[in-house]
Design an enzyme around this catalytic site. Structure first.
Site, PDB file in Angstrom:
ATOM      1  N   GLU A  71     108.063  -8.487   6.641  1.00  0.00           N
ATOM      2  CA  GLU A  71     106.778  -7.876   7.016  1.00  0.00           C
ATOM      3  C   GLU A  71     106.870  -6.367   7.269  1.00  0.00           C
ATOM      4  OE1 GLU A  71     103.688 -10.264   8.812  1.00  0.00           O
ATOM      5  OE2 GLU A  71     104.164  -9.225  10.673  1.00  0.00           O
ATOM      6  N   LYS A 110     105.367  -3.956   9.529  1.00  0.00           N
ATOM      7  CA  LYS A 110     104.670  -4.125  10.814  1.00  0.00           C
ATOM      8  C   LYS A 110     104.934  -2.914  11.696  1.00  0.00           C
ATOM      9  CE  LYS A 110     104.184  -7.678  14.421  1.00  0.00           C
ATOM     10  NZ  LYS A 110     104.666  -8.977  14.915  1.00  0.00           N
ATOM     11  N   LYS A 137      98.258  -9.560   4.971  1.00  0.00           N
ATOM     12  CA  LYS A 137      98.316 -10.200   6.286  1.00  0.00           C
ATOM     13  C   LYS A 137      97.213  -9.587   7.136  1.00  0.00           C
ATOM     14  CE  LYS A 137     101.262 -12.725   8.959  1.00  0.00           C
ATOM     15  NZ  LYS A 137     101.531 -12.059  10.177  1.00  0.00           N
ATOM     16  N   GLU A 144      98.033 -20.844   8.324  1.00  0.00           N
ATOM     17  CA  GLU A 144      98.823 -20.746   9.562  1.00  0.00           C
ATOM     18  C   GLU A 144      98.269 -21.622  10.683  1.00  0.00           C
ATOM     19  OE1 GLU A 144      99.995 -16.747  10.911  1.00  0.00           O
ATOM     20  OE2 GLU A 144      99.017 -17.290  12.794  1.00  0.00           O
ATOM     21  N   ASN A 204     103.159 -20.805  13.309  1.00  0.00           N
ATOM     22  CA  ASN A 204     103.379 -19.575  14.068  1.00  0.00           C
ATOM     23  C   ASN A 204     103.823 -19.944  15.486  1.00  0.00           C
ATOM     24  OD1 ASN A 204     103.390 -16.995  15.154  1.00  0.00           O
ATOM     25  ND2 ASN A 204     101.562 -16.358  14.018  1.00  0.00           N
ATOM     26  N   GLU A 248     107.095 -18.927  11.334  1.00  0.00           N
ATOM     27  CA  GLU A 248     106.596 -17.565  11.538  1.00  0.00           C
ATOM     28  C   GLU A 248     106.784 -17.116  12.988  1.00  0.00           C
ATOM     29  OE1 GLU A 248     102.548 -18.519   8.983  1.00  0.00           O
ATOM     30  OE2 GLU A 248     102.510 -16.965  10.496  1.00  0.00           O
ATOM     31  N   SER A 249     107.130 -15.860  13.144  1.00  0.00           N
ATOM     32  CA  SER A 249     107.173 -15.147  14.434  1.00  0.00           C
ATOM     33  C   SER A 249     108.382 -15.484  15.302  1.00  0.00           C
ATOM     34  CB  SER A 249     105.904 -15.395  15.270  1.00  0.00           C
ATOM     35  OG  SER A 249     104.792 -14.837  14.648  1.00  0.00           O
TER      36      SER A 249
HETATM   37  O1  LIG Z   1     102.573  -9.935  16.652  1.00  0.00           O
HETATM   38  C1  LIG Z   1     101.657 -10.069  17.500  1.00  0.00           C
HETATM   39  O2  LIG Z   1     101.720  -9.619  18.658  1.00  0.00           O
HETATM   40  C2  LIG Z   1     100.377 -10.748  17.126  1.00  0.00           C
HETATM   41  C3  LIG Z   1      99.383 -10.858  18.070  1.00  0.00           C
HETATM   42  C4  LIG Z   1      98.174 -11.458  17.759  1.00  0.00           C
HETATM   43  C5  LIG Z   1      97.959 -11.936  16.497  1.00  0.00           C
HETATM   44  C6  LIG Z   1      98.960 -11.848  15.520  1.00  0.00           C
HETATM   45  C7  LIG Z   1     100.159 -11.260  15.839  1.00  0.00           C
HETATM   46  N1  LIG Z   1     101.164 -11.136  14.900  1.00  0.00           N
HETATM   47  C8  LIG Z   1     101.008 -11.507  13.556  1.00  0.00           C
HETATM   48  C9  LIG Z   1     102.121 -12.295  13.073  1.00  0.00           C
HETATM   49  O3  LIG Z   1     101.901 -13.415  12.691  1.00  0.00           O
HETATM   50  C10 LIG Z   1     103.485 -11.691  13.070  1.00  0.00           C
HETATM   51  O4  LIG Z   1     103.375 -10.339  12.728  1.00  0.00           O
HETATM   52  C11 LIG Z   1     104.462 -12.329  12.109  1.00  0.00           C
HETATM   53  O5  LIG Z   1     104.523 -13.695  12.251  1.00  0.00           O
HETATM   54  C12 LIG Z   1     105.854 -11.728  12.359  1.00  0.00           C
HETATM   55  O6  LIG Z   1     106.211 -11.943  13.717  1.00  0.00           O
HETATM   56  P1  LIG Z   1     107.471 -11.243  14.360  1.00  0.00           P
HETATM   57  O7  LIG Z   1     108.653 -11.532  13.480  1.00  0.00           O
HETATM   58  O8  LIG Z   1     107.605 -11.856  15.711  1.00  0.00           O
HETATM   59  O9  LIG Z   1     107.181  -9.785  14.410  1.00  0.00           O
END
Ligand SMILES: O=C(O)c1ccccc1NCC(=O)[C@H](O)[C@H](O)COP(=O)(O)O
Length: 266
Positions: free
Chosen positions: A56, A58, A118, A167, A188, A218-219
């Site tokens: 991503e 980001k 995204k 998701e 997620n 995810e995340s």
């Molecule tokens: O990342 C956040 O804080 C967030 C908050 C509210 C809605 C969506 C959010 N993130 C979007 C995502 O799904 C993440 O960017 C993606 O899964 C990657 O996550 P990470 O590896 O933890 O940065």
């Protein structure tokens, strides 16, 4: 008071109305018809091989604030591609994530792998817009959509040649994604209504995702050990943002995550 997700969606809708005023749907649809053909993202995700990485772009997030000063999103995406990523996720939401359709354009021009728009998709205009800007995939967040809109946006994406990453965060949302026939199902770990992270979410929900669907974790994947854990729980793809933009070399960080997935599958 609304949830974090409600707040984000409200801002997204305001920005969307501004873009719709500047570029009516009829013109946007022409742009979409003339865009580079969409890549078959689903085929890449179902191909044999180790865990697939969606890397991503980001800059910041509601949960963490500023993450990285990304002056060259296309260069970052090229590094991810060189590190073995299967697809690039480009956050296009402006207010909370600092993303834009310009980022999507730049990444699309630079890489040869599928690109995911995204964003918080709540209107057919955004789906047409994704295709007009060269996206091969869109994100559909079940928590943000009623069944009717979820089905309509999913059908629209398919009709435009794109795949949809659908998701979910809990059992009820997963049932809706499965009933929709979603081929790419992302669990997620982050609850988008509260921002709480539940690292066990993927392991809990994965057994209920039919085996003919692509299971995406995810995340909150912070490094190789987390990839190992979700692959052991059945993930065939991972979506990673923060760990890649805040680590050292994005190329090496991407490769290390894929290596961990490879080791966990043998
Ligand atoms: O990342 C956040 O804080 C967030 C908050 C509210 C809605 C969506 C959010 N993130 C979007 C995502 O799904 C993440 O960017 C993606 O899964 C990657 O996550 P990470 O590896 O933890 O940065």
């Amino acid at each position: 008071m609304g949830t974090v997700l409600d707040d984000i969606v409200a801002g997204v809708r305001e920005d969307l109305e501004e873009r719709r005023r500047l570029l009516p749907l009829t013109q946007l649809a022409q742009d979409a018809a003339q865009a580079v053909p969409a890549l078959d993202a689903l085929a890449r995700f179902t191909a044999p091989g180790p865990v697939k990485l969606i890397a991503e772009v980001k800059r910041r997030s509601p949960s963490k604030g500023e993450l990285a000063d990304i002056a060259d999103p296309a260069g970052l995406a090229a590094d991810y591609e060189a590190g073995g990523a299967t697809a690039i996720s480009v956050l296009t939401e402006r207010r909370r994530f600092g993303g834009s359709l310009r980022d999507l354009d730049a990444v699309r021009e630079r890489v040869r792998i599928p690109v995911l728009r995204k964003d918080f998709m709540v209107d057919p205009y955004q789906v047409t817009e994704a295709r007009a800007h060269g996206a091969d995939l869109i994100l559909l967040i079940v928590a943000a959509l009623d069944d009717h809109l979820l089905r309509d946006l999913h059908q629209q994406a398919t009709a435009l040649g794109m795949a949809a990453l659908v998701e979910v965060h809990d059992e009820a949302e997963l049932e809706r994604a499965v009933a929709l026939g979603a081929q790419l199902i992302g669990v997620n770990a982050r609850n988008l209504k509260t921002l709480e992270v539940d690292p066990a979410a993927f392991g809990r929900l994965a057994p209920f995702v039919p085996d003919d669907r692509v299971k995406v974790a995810e995340s909150s994947i912070g490094g190789p050990a987390d990839v190992t854990a979700v692959v052991r729980d059945g993930a065939s793809a991972v979506l990673v943002g923060e760990a890649l933009v805040t680590g050292g070399s994005p190329r090496e960080a991407a490769a290390a995550l894929i290596d961990a997935g490879r080791a966990a599958t043998v």
